[in-house]
Design a protein around this motif. Structure first.
Motif, short mmCIF file in Angstrom:
data_model
loop_
_atom_site.label_atom_id
_atom_site.label_comp_id
_atom_site.label_asym_id
_atom_site.label_seq_id
_atom_site.Cartn_x
_atom_site.Cartn_y
_atom_site.Cartn_z
N THR A 124 0.74 -0.95 -0.26
CA THR A 124 -0.13 0.04 0.04
C THR A 124 1.36 1.28 -0.09
OG1 THR A 124 -1.46 -1.02 0.97
CG2 THR A 124 -1.72 1.29 1.02
N VAL A 125 2.06 0.92 0.60
CA VAL A 125 2.82 2.63 1.00
C VAL A 125 3.41 2.60 -0.45
CG1 VAL A 125 4.97 2.63 2.08
CG2 VAL A 125 3.76 1.86 3.68
N LEU A 126 3.67 1.49 -1.35
CA LEU A 126 4.08 2.18 -2.18
C LEU A 126 3.24 2.45 -3.47
CD1 LEU A 126 6.90 -1.40 -2.19
CD2 LEU A 126 7.21 1.01 -2.55
N ALA A 127 2.38 2.07 -3.19
CA ALA A 127 0.82 2.32 -4.39
C ALA A 127 0.75 3.89 -3.92
CB ALA A 127 0.23 1.23 -4.05
N LEU A 128 0.62 4.09 -3.03
CA LEU A 128 0.79 5.42 -3.17
C LEU A 128 1.99 6.65 -3.27
CD1 LEU A 128 -0.68 5.18 1.12
CD2 LEU A 128 -1.68 6.08 -0.87
N VAL A 129 2.68 6.35 -3.09
CA VAL A 129 3.87 6.98 -3.40
C VAL A 129 4.32 6.74 -5.24
CG1 VAL A 129 6.84 6.50 -4.20
CG2 VAL A 129 5.43 5.98 -2.01
N GLU A 130 3.26 5.59 -5.77
CA GLU A 130 3.34 5.81 -7.00
C GLU A 130 2.81 6.56 -7.44
OE1 GLU A 130 2.59 2.26 -10.66
OE2 GLU A 130 1.65 1.90 -8.68
N ALA A 131 1.53 6.93 -6.69
CA ALA A 131 -0.16 7.70 -6.68
C ALA A 131 0.57 9.03 -6.48
CB ALA A 131 -0.73 7.00 -6.07
N GLY A 132 2.17 9.86 -6.35
CA GLY A 132 1.97 10.36 -6.12
C GLY A 132 2.11 11.22 -4.67
N GLN A 133 1.66 10.75 -3.63
CA GLN A 133 0.79 10.87 -2.71
C GLN A 133 2.19 11.25 -1.56
OE1 GLN A 133 -2.39 11.92 -2.12
NE2 GLN A 133 -2.04 11.54 -5.01
N GLY A 134 3.05 11.20 -1.57
CA GLY A 134 4.45 11.50 -0.81
C GLY A 134 5.69 10.79 -0.67
N VAL A 135 6.32 10.40 -0.10
CA VAL A 135 7.51 9.26 -0.81
C VAL A 135 7.51 8.73 1.30
CG1 VAL A 135 8.55 11.27 -1.27
CG2 VAL A 135 8.83 11.36 1.07
N ALA A 136 8.76 7.54 1.57
CA ALA A 136 8.60 6.54 2.05
C ALA A 136 9.74 6.00 2.39
CB ALA A 136 7.44 5.96 2.31
N LEU A 137 10.03 6.14 3.62
CA LEU A 137 11.04 4.31 4.16
C LEU A 137 10.84 3.16 3.90
CD1 LEU A 137 12.90 6.56 7.04
CD2 LEU A 137 12.78 6.89 4.31
N VAL A 138 10.74 1.98 2.82
CA VAL A 138 10.56 1.20 2.97
C VAL A 138 12.27 0.32 3.41
CG1 VAL A 138 10.04 -0.49 1.16
CG2 VAL A 138 9.21 2.00 0.87
N PRO A 139 12.09 -0.83 4.15
CA PRO A 139 12.96 -1.93 4.08
C PRO A 139 12.73 -2.35 2.45
CG PRO A 139 11.03 -2.75 5.34
CD PRO A 139 10.47 -0.81 4.75
N GLU A 140 13.99 -3.46 2.66
CA GLU A 140 14.24 -4.46 1.88
C GLU A 140 13.55 -5.40 0.69
OE1 GLU A 140 18.38 -7.58 -0.03
OE2 GLU A 140 17.75 -6.60 1.48
N LEU A 141 12.42 -6.08 1.93
CA LEU A 141 11.61 -6.76 1.89
C LEU A 141 10.47 -6.43 1.32
CD1 LEU A 141 11.96 -9.91 4.09
CD2 LEU A 141 12.62 -9.75 2.55
N GLY A 142 10.36 -4.88 1.85
CA GLY A 142 8.87 -4.43 1.39
C GLY A 142 9.00 -3.78 -0.12
N ALA A 143 10.43 -3.81 -0.49
CA ALA A 143 10.75 -3.38 -1.70
C ALA A 143 10.41 -4.73 -2.54
CB ALA A 143 11.62 -2.82 -1.71
N ILE A 144 10.25 -5.63 -2.01
CA ILE A 144 9.72 -6.44 -3.93
C ILE A 144 8.92 -6.11 -4.42
CG2 ILE A 144 9.81 -8.48 -3.98
CD1 ILE A 144 11.51 -9.78 -1.33
N GLY A 145 8.85 -6.14 -5.36
CA GLY A 145 7.58 -5.86 -6.45
C GLY A 145 7.28 -4.79 -6.30
N ALA A 146 8.07 -3.56 -6.15
CA ALA A 146 7.62 -2.33 -6.13
C ALA A 146 7.46 -1.95 -7.76
CB ALA A 146 9.09 -1.52 -5.65
N PRO A 147 6.61 -1.55 -7.95
CA PRO A 147 6.52 -0.54 -9.71
C PRO A 147 7.08 0.19 -9.47
CG PRO A 147 4.41 0.15 -7.63
CD PRO A 147 5.96 -0.58 -6.46
N ALA A 148 6.95 -0.12 -11.38
CA ALA A 148 8.49 0.43 -11.99
C ALA A 148 8.70 1.69 -12.05
CB ALA A 148 8.36 -0.51 -13.63
N GLU A 149 7.57 2.58 -11.27
CA GLU A 149 8.09 4.62 -11.72
C GLU A 149 8.31 4.80 -10.79
OE1 GLU A 149 5.15 2.72 -12.30
OE2 GLU A 149 4.88 3.37 -14.36
N VAL A 150 8.33 4.22 -9.39
CA VAL A 150 8.95 3.56 -8.19
C VAL A 150 10.72 3.69 -7.40
CG1 VAL A 150 8.67 3.44 -5.48
CG2 VAL A 150 6.73 3.37 -7.41
#
Length: 289
Positions: A222-248
């Protein structure tokens, strides 16, 4: 002679702070907890609680007794582990945070089910901050706990831990750049009180600003989806970043998240606990970076 069950209640009161919290955690009524603690005071022959209205505080004698209780409970756990049957059977209760359930715990469960079909595997998804209480209460046998560079974990005398995994923490945004340059950005962080929220606040403060948190989300998808939608920035650990959207864009930071295996003192030699630890470590070694 002091009653072990009453000592456990005193130990829990030292950790949880209120009689109501102890009662809820251990399935007692508050009046039953109060009665047992009063009986423990009579057995000990000294005051253990200072009562002010509805609040209670532990006396110096009680704090000494809590230290002994930790040792006594650990020795009893060791005795139980030494007497456990070598055949692995019965309930094995494991607690883990959401990203670990998907990436580490799932393959470990497959291995445990295949190698030890007599085990009744029970998984609880929870925030690592709540895992120590669940382990002490006996509702979990093994749990994954965490600390960040900016949020070190306080040692718990009731628990033993061992390293499992260290991860990079990333700055997730739609463009690259240093953390210090995000002072004016909107931020996405976990629910207040969680480790992820505290880590975000402290990491930003270390970079020279306090984050303006607009969104709260505990699932990193959900955090990465919000980042992709331009709603803000976030800190994400490695496991949470798996499968991150290409735009992020994921910019690695110096900060690290460390995950440790935790269990009650004295239970490491319990066959089911040892099997769970072995399976979880194997799943970490086998995972794809």
């Amino acid at each position: 002679m002091l009653d072990v069950r009453k000592l456990r209640l005193l130990r829990e009161l030292a950790h949880r702070g209120t009689i109501a919290a102890v009662a809820e955690a251990l399935a007692y009524t508050p009046s039953a907890v109060s009665q047992q603690l009063s009986a423990l005071e009579r057995e000990a022959g000294t005051a253990l609680l200072e009562r002010t209205g509805r609040r209670v505080a532990l006396t110096p004698a009680a704090l000494v007794l809590v230290g002994h209780a930790e040792t006594i409970l650990a020795v009893l756990e060791e005795a139980s582990a030494d007497l456990a049957a070598p055949e692995l059977s019965g309930a094995l209760r494991i607690g883990a945070f959401p990203t670990a359930v998907r990436t580490i715990l799932s393959p470990a469960l497959v291995a445990l089910s295949s190698e030890h079909p007599g085990l009744e595997l029970m998984v609880t998804e929870l925030d690592p901050a709540t895992a120590p209480d669940a382990l002490r209460a006996g509702t979990l046998d093994v749990a994954l706990v965490q600390e960040y560079d900016y949020v070190p974990a306080a040692p718990d005398p009731a628990l033993d831990t061992e390293p499992l995994l260290e991860e990079i923490v990333y700055l997730a945004d739609l463009e690259p750049g240093p953390l210090a340059g995000r002072s004016g950005a909107s931020w996405i962080a976990g629910t207040p009180g969680t480790l992820c929220h505290t880590m975000t606040v402290r990491a930003c403060q270390a970079a020279g600003f306090s984050p303006r948190v607009r969104h709260h989300a505990d699932d990193f998808g959900t955090v990465l989806a919000l980042v992709e939608a331009g709603q803000g920035v976030a800190l994400v650990p490695e496991l949470g970043a798996i499968g991150a959207p290409a735009e992020v864009v994921l910019t690695p930071l110096e900060a690290r998240r460390r995950t440790r295996l935790a269990y009650r003192r004295g239970t490491r030699r319990r066959p089911a606990t040892a099997a769970a630890i072995t399976a979880l470590k194997a799943a970490v070694r086998a995972r794809t970076p």
